[in-house]
Design a protein around this motif. Structure first.
Motif, PDB file in Angstrom:
ATOM      1  N   SER A  60       0.930  -1.343   0.110  1.00 17.61           N
ATOM      2  CA  SER A  60      -0.022  -0.019   0.103  1.00 17.61           C
ATOM      3  C   SER A  60       0.848   1.196   0.140  1.00 17.61           C
ATOM      4  CB  SER A  60      -0.969  -0.011   1.269  1.00 17.61           C
ATOM      5  OG  SER A  60      -1.565  -1.137   1.198  1.00 17.61           O
TER       6      SER A  60
ATOM      7  N   ARG B 166       0.937   6.050  -0.212  1.00 13.20           N
ATOM      8  CA  ARG B 166       0.137   7.114  -0.212  1.00 13.20           C
ATOM      9  C   ARG B 166      -0.473   7.374  -1.460  1.00 13.20           C
ATOM     10  NH1 ARG B 166       4.804   8.279   3.085  1.00 13.20           N
ATOM     11  NH2 ARG B 166       4.016   8.476   5.085  1.00 13.20           N
ATOM     12  N   PRO B 167      -1.597   7.899  -1.764  1.00 14.62           N
ATOM     13  CA  PRO B 167      -2.442   8.021  -3.157  1.00 14.62           C
ATOM     14  C   PRO B 167      -1.766   8.966  -4.013  1.00 14.62           C
ATOM     15  CG  PRO B 167      -3.910   8.492  -1.426  1.00 14.62           C
ATOM     16  CD  PRO B 167      -2.611   8.311  -0.600  1.00 14.62           C
ATOM     17  N   GLU B 168      -0.776   9.821  -3.598  1.00 19.25           N
ATOM     18  CA  GLU B 168      -0.279  10.803  -4.405  1.00 19.25           C
ATOM     19  C   GLU B 168       0.937   9.996  -5.084  1.00 19.25           C
ATOM     20  OE1 GLU B 168      -0.614  11.139  -1.051  1.00 19.25           O
ATOM     21  OE2 GLU B 168       1.400  11.614  -0.345  1.00 19.25           O
TER      22      GLU B 168
ATOM     23  N   GLU C 178       0.423   7.284  -6.973  1.00 18.28           N
ATOM     24  CA  GLU C 178      -0.350   6.493  -7.802  1.00 18.28           C
ATOM     25  C   GLU C 178       0.508   6.618  -9.309  1.00 18.28           C
ATOM     26  OE1 GLU C 178      -4.498   5.102  -9.894  1.00 18.28           O
ATOM     27  OE2 GLU C 178      -4.480   6.612  -8.288  1.00 18.28           O
TER      28      GLU C 178
ATOM     29  N   PRO D 275      -6.564   1.848  -6.958  1.00 17.12           N
ATOM     30  CA  PRO D 275      -6.918   2.610  -5.936  1.00 17.12           C
ATOM     31  C   PRO D 275      -7.896   2.075  -4.825  1.00 17.12           C
ATOM     32  CG  PRO D 275      -7.572   3.480  -8.068  1.00 17.12           C
ATOM     33  CD  PRO D 275      -7.047   2.269  -8.175  1.00 17.12           C
TER      34      PRO D 275
ATOM     35  N   ALA E  74      -5.567   5.061  -0.213  1.00 19.51           N
ATOM     36  CA  ALA E  74      -4.414   4.660  -0.681  1.00 19.51           C
ATOM     37  C   ALA E  74      -4.393   4.070  -2.238  1.00 19.51           C
ATOM     38  CB  ALA E  74      -3.826   3.350   0.605  1.00 19.51           C
ATOM     39  N   VAL E  75      -3.217   3.546  -2.714  1.00 15.92           N
ATOM     40  CA  VAL E  75      -3.035   3.123  -3.828  1.00 15.92           C
ATOM     41  C   VAL E  75      -2.424   1.608  -3.642  1.00 15.92           C
ATOM     42  CG1 VAL E  75      -1.057   4.158  -4.679  1.00 15.92           C
ATOM     43  CG2 VAL E  75      -2.428   3.102  -6.289  1.00 15.92           C
TER      44      VAL E  75
END
Length: 118
Positions: free
Chosen positions: A44, A46-48, A50, A73, A77-78
Motif C-alpha cells: 500500500s 500514499r495516493p499521491e 499512484e 486505488p 491509498a493505492v
C-alpha cells in the motif's frame, strides 16, 4: 502442456540500477503497508504516489513477466498486488524486503532475480 515463464528479469545492468533506485525512492517516501498473500504481496502506498507506482509497474510487467502486477486505488491509498506461483512467490517477497529466504542479501525491486543478473 503449460509452459512456465522463467523467474528472471530481462533488464540490462543500467535498467536494473535505474529501476532499483526508483523503487527505493518511492518506497522510502510513500509505502504505508506490506502484507504477504498466499501467492505474493500486497503493498500500500500514499495516493499521491499512484502515477509513479504505475510507471514502475509498467516496467516490471515487461521485464518480469513471471509475475502479475496490478495497481488499484483503495480507500485513502493505492495498492499494488503482485502475484506469482512456485519459486516466483519467494522471489517477490525477497525483492520487496531486501532479504532472501535464508536471511542473506537478495535483490530489491528493480534488481531482478539474483540468478538473472548479467
Amino acid at each position: 502442456m503449460t509452459r512456465s515463464v522463467p523467474v528472471a528479469c530481462t533488464l540490462g545492468v543500467a535498467g536494473l540500477a535505474t529501476q532499483r533506485r526508483r523503487w527505493e525512492r518511492l518506497m522510502a517516501r510513500a509505502l504505508t503497508g506490506r502484507d504477504e498473500t498466499p501467492d505474493g504481496l500486497r503493498l500500500s502506498f500514499r495516493p499521491e504516489a499512484e502515477d509513479e507506482l504505475r510507471g514502475l509497474v509498467a516496467v516490471e510487467a515487461g521485464c518480469c513477466a513471471w509475475a502479475r502486477w496490478t495497481v488499484e486505488p483503495a480507500a485513502g491509498a493505492v495498492v499494488l498486488d503482485v502475484r506469482s506461483a512456485g519459486e516466483g512467490v519467494a522471489t517477490l517477497r525477497s525483492m520487496f524486503t531486501g532479504r532472501s529466504a535464508g536471511g542473506t542479501p537478495a535483490s530489491s525491486p528493480g534488481q531482478g532475480h539474483p540468478e538473472s543478473r548479467r
